[in-house]
Design an enzyme around this catalytic site. Sequence first.
Site, PDB file in Angstrom:
ATOM      1  CG  LEU A 101     -13.997  11.335   6.600  1.00 26.87           C
ATOM      2  CD1 LEU A 101     -13.927  10.160   6.348  1.00 26.87           C
ATOM      3  CD2 LEU A 101     -12.376  12.217   6.305  1.00 26.87           C
ATOM      4  CB  CYS A 155     -19.223   4.712   9.884  1.00 26.28           C
ATOM      5  SG  CYS A 155     -17.499   4.851   9.107  1.00 26.28           S
ATOM      6  CG  ASN A 185     -21.328   7.687  13.244  1.00 30.43           C
ATOM      7  OD1 ASN A 185     -21.446   8.572  12.905  1.00 30.43           O
ATOM      8  ND2 ASN A 185     -20.107   6.521  12.712  1.00 30.43           N
ATOM      9  CE  LYS A 205      -3.914   1.068   2.947  1.00 28.99           C
ATOM     10  NZ  LYS A 205      -4.590   0.771   3.976  1.00 28.99           N
TER      11      LYS A 205
HETATM   12  C1  UGA Z   1     -20.746   8.168   8.470  1.00 28.98           C
HETATM   13  C2  UGA Z   1     -21.727   8.835   9.027  1.00 28.98           C
HETATM   14  O1  UGA Z   1     -22.193  10.051   8.220  1.00 28.98           O
HETATM   15  C3  UGA Z   1     -20.120   9.991   8.955  1.00 28.98           C
HETATM   16  O2  UGA Z   1     -21.082  11.131   9.536  1.00 28.98           O
HETATM   17  C4  UGA Z   1     -19.310   9.306   9.403  1.00 28.98           C
HETATM   18  O3  UGA Z   1     -17.797  10.282   9.895  1.00 28.98           O
HETATM   19  C5  UGA Z   1     -18.599   7.881   9.722  1.00 28.98           C
HETATM   20  O4  UGA Z   1     -19.936   7.310   9.538  1.00 28.98           O
HETATM   21  C6  UGA Z   1     -17.713   7.405  10.191  1.00 28.98           C
HETATM   22  O5  UGA Z   1     -17.608   7.261  11.616  1.00 28.98           O
HETATM   23  O6  UGA Z   1     -16.840   7.550   9.393  1.00 28.98           O
HETATM   24  P1  UGA Z   1     -20.634   6.683   5.935  1.00 28.98           P
HETATM   25  O7  UGA Z   1     -20.764   5.195   6.349  1.00 28.98           O
HETATM   26  O8  UGA Z   1     -19.557   7.333   5.181  1.00 28.98           O
HETATM   27  O9  UGA Z   1     -20.094   8.185   7.064  1.00 28.98           O
HETATM   28  O10 UGA Z   1     -21.858   7.069   5.398  1.00 28.98           O
HETATM   29  P2  UGA Z   1     -23.582   7.527   4.953  1.00 28.98           P
HETATM   30  O11 UGA Z   1     -23.512   8.660   3.866  1.00 28.98           O
HETATM   31  O12 UGA Z   1     -23.656   8.624   6.318  1.00 28.98           O
HETATM   32  O13 UGA Z   1     -24.100   6.595   5.247  1.00 28.98           O
HETATM   33  C7  UGA Z   1     -24.484   5.503   6.275  1.00 28.98           C
HETATM   34  C8  UGA Z   1     -24.838   4.526   5.023  1.00 28.98           C
HETATM   35  O14 UGA Z   1     -26.283   5.485   5.727  1.00 28.98           O
HETATM   36  C9  UGA Z   1     -25.696   4.327   4.245  1.00 28.98           C
HETATM   37  O15 UGA Z   1     -25.495   2.780   3.814  1.00 28.98           O
HETATM   38  C10 UGA Z   1     -26.595   5.217   3.540  1.00 28.98           C
HETATM   39  O16 UGA Z   1     -26.932   4.800   2.185  1.00 28.98           O
HETATM   40  C11 UGA Z   1     -27.395   4.943   4.341  1.00 28.98           C
HETATM   41  N1  UGA Z   1     -29.059   6.566   4.423  1.00 28.98           N
HETATM   42  C12 UGA Z   1     -28.047   7.396   4.199  1.00 28.98           C
HETATM   43  C13 UGA Z   1     -29.572   5.516   4.418  1.00 28.98           C
HETATM   44  O17 UGA Z   1     -30.252   4.774   4.429  1.00 28.98           O
HETATM   45  N2  UGA Z   1     -30.617   7.165   4.320  1.00 28.98           N
HETATM   46  C14 UGA Z   1     -30.738   8.125   4.727  1.00 28.98           C
HETATM   47  O18 UGA Z   1     -31.261   8.701   4.706  1.00 28.98           O
HETATM   48  C15 UGA Z   1     -28.887   8.471   4.194  1.00 28.98           C
END
Ligand code: UGA
Length: 470
Positions: A153, A277, A225, A35
Site C-alpha cells: 500500500l 519506505c 520498491n 495511541k
Molecule cells: C511506496 C510504494 O509505492 C508502495 O507500493 C509500498 O507499499 C510502500 O512504499 C511501502 O513500502 O510501504 P509510499 O512511500 O507511500 O509507497 O509513496 P509513493 O507514492 O510510492 O511515493 C514515494 C516517493 O516517490 C514520494 O516521495 C514521491 O514524491 C516520489 N515519487 C513518486 C516521485 O518522485 N516520482 C514519481 O513519479 C513517483
Amino acid sequence: MRVAVIGTGYVGLTTGVSLAFLGHQVTCVDVNESKINQLKSGILPFYEPLLKEILAVAQPNIAFSVSLPDAVQHADLVFLAVGTPANPDGSPHLGDFFSAAHQTIQSLRNKETPAVLVNKSTVPVGTSDQIQEWVEQSGLGLKVSVASNPEFLRQGRAVLDTLYPDRIVVGGDEPAVEALRQLYADIIGQRFAEPAGAPRPSHLHEVPFLAVDRRSAEISKYAANAFLAMKISFINEIANVCDRVGANVHHAAQIIGLDPRIGSSFLQAGIGYGGSCFPKDTRALQYIAETSGYDFKLLSAVIEVNNAQKFILLDKVRAELRHLRGKKIAVLGLSFKPQTDDMREAPSIPVIQGLLAEGAEVYAHDPIALDNARKLLPPSVHLESRLHDALEDAEAALLVTDWPEYLNLDPEYIRQIMRRPLWIDGRNALGPAVRSGIEYRGIGVDAAHFADPAQNKKETHYETEPQYLV
Ligand code: UGA
C-alpha cells in the site's frame, strides 16, 4: 475470521480496519497506550484519507488493546505489522519486530486451536523462515504456521490499495496459504460493497493471489520498491540531462511511458523520493545484497542519484538569486508527498537546512504537516498555516510537495504578492497556464521556454487569501 494485528502504524491499522470493514473480528494491539486510548475514542494517530470513514463502518468488528497475549489468545491469524526502521548502516532495525514475534509465540503456547502467524513488516529475506524455526523450537510446529504477506500500500491511498490491490502475495506452507486465501476471499473476488468515496476501479473483477515460498515473498517487496525507486532516479537523471541540452523531460517521460514495457507511472521527475519506505528499503536491499556477497551496483546508483537530487532546488535558487542571505524564501509543502502528514525522509528537511545554512529567511507552508514539521525543523523556520503569509514578499518559492492547492494559483496573484514571482518547481507540477505567467523554473523542462520576464507588480490589490485560476 478472528484476527489480531500487532502494530498500529500505516500498515497495521489500515490492515486491521479494512479486515474489520469486511466483517472479520479484529483486535489491533500496540505498546503505545495513549495511541490505543485515542483509537478507542475514534481518533486516528495519523492522517490517511478514507480511514476514518471505514473505521466508522467497521466499529462493531474492531477492538483496540495494549495486551498482546489477550489479543493473540482468540485469533485465527496474528499479523505482525511492526516498524523496521533503518539502522545507521542501512540494515533494518528488527528489535521491536523480534520482540513482538517472541511474545506472540509465547502467547500462542496456551492456545488450543491452530493459528497462522502472518508477517506484514518489511524484513530481510529469511526472517519469516527464522520465525517458523522458533515456532518449531517452541514445540508449536503442528499448531502454528508462519506466512510472509508483504504489503504494497501507498500512504495517502492506503485504504484504496488495501481494498483494491494489484495482487496479494503470500509466502508459506499450505495451511497458512489457505487461511490467508480464506481471509482475503472477499478482496480476491471483489465481493464487498464499495465504501462511500472509494469506488472500485472499473477494470477490477478479481485480484491475483500468488502463493510462493516465504523468501520469494520477502524479496518481492524489496524488489518492487527498489524498481519503483529506480524508475524515479532514472527519470531524474534524464531530467538533469534535459536541463543541460534544452529538452523537456515531460515529453520524454510521456513518450517512453507509452511503451507498455516501460509504463507511464513513476516517471514524474523532481527532487527525488522520500518517505518511510523507498529510502529505507533501497538501503536495506543494498545491505542484504552486500551481506550475501553481492555488490548491487545499480541499486547503489539509484540511492546516490536520489541523495544528490534533493539539492538541485538549492542550485537553481542560487543560480537565480546569487546569494540567499537575508532573503525571504517560501517553501511550499513539507510532507514527503501530498495526502499525508508524514515527514519521514521528506526532501523538505535537507532543502530547508540548505537554505538556512546560506542565511535565507525560510517561510514554510503545508496544509497538514506543520505539527509534525515543528518537531523536526529548527525554530528559526517560520511555519505558516496560511499560504498567503509564506508567499507574501518572498523572493522565490520552492515547491517541494505537490499539494493540489499550490498548482493552480492565479499568476497575477503571485506577481502581485511576491517580491519576485520566481517559482522553482521541485515536482514539475505547475500547469502551463501558471508557468507562463510567472518566472518558472522546473527540473528538466526547458525553463527558458516557459519563463516570462514580467516581474513588475501590478496595481491590483489582493486580500490575504490565495487567488486561483478559474
Ligand atoms: C511506496 C510504494 O509505492 C508502495 O507500493 C509500498 O507499499 C510502500 O512504499 C511501502 O513500502 O510501504 P509510499 O512511500 O507511500 O509507497 O509513496 P509513493 O507514492 O510510492 O511515493 C514515494 C516517493 O516517490 C514520494 O516521495 C514521491 O514524491 C516520489 N515519487 C513518486 C516521485 O518522485 N516520482 C514519481 O513519479 C513517483
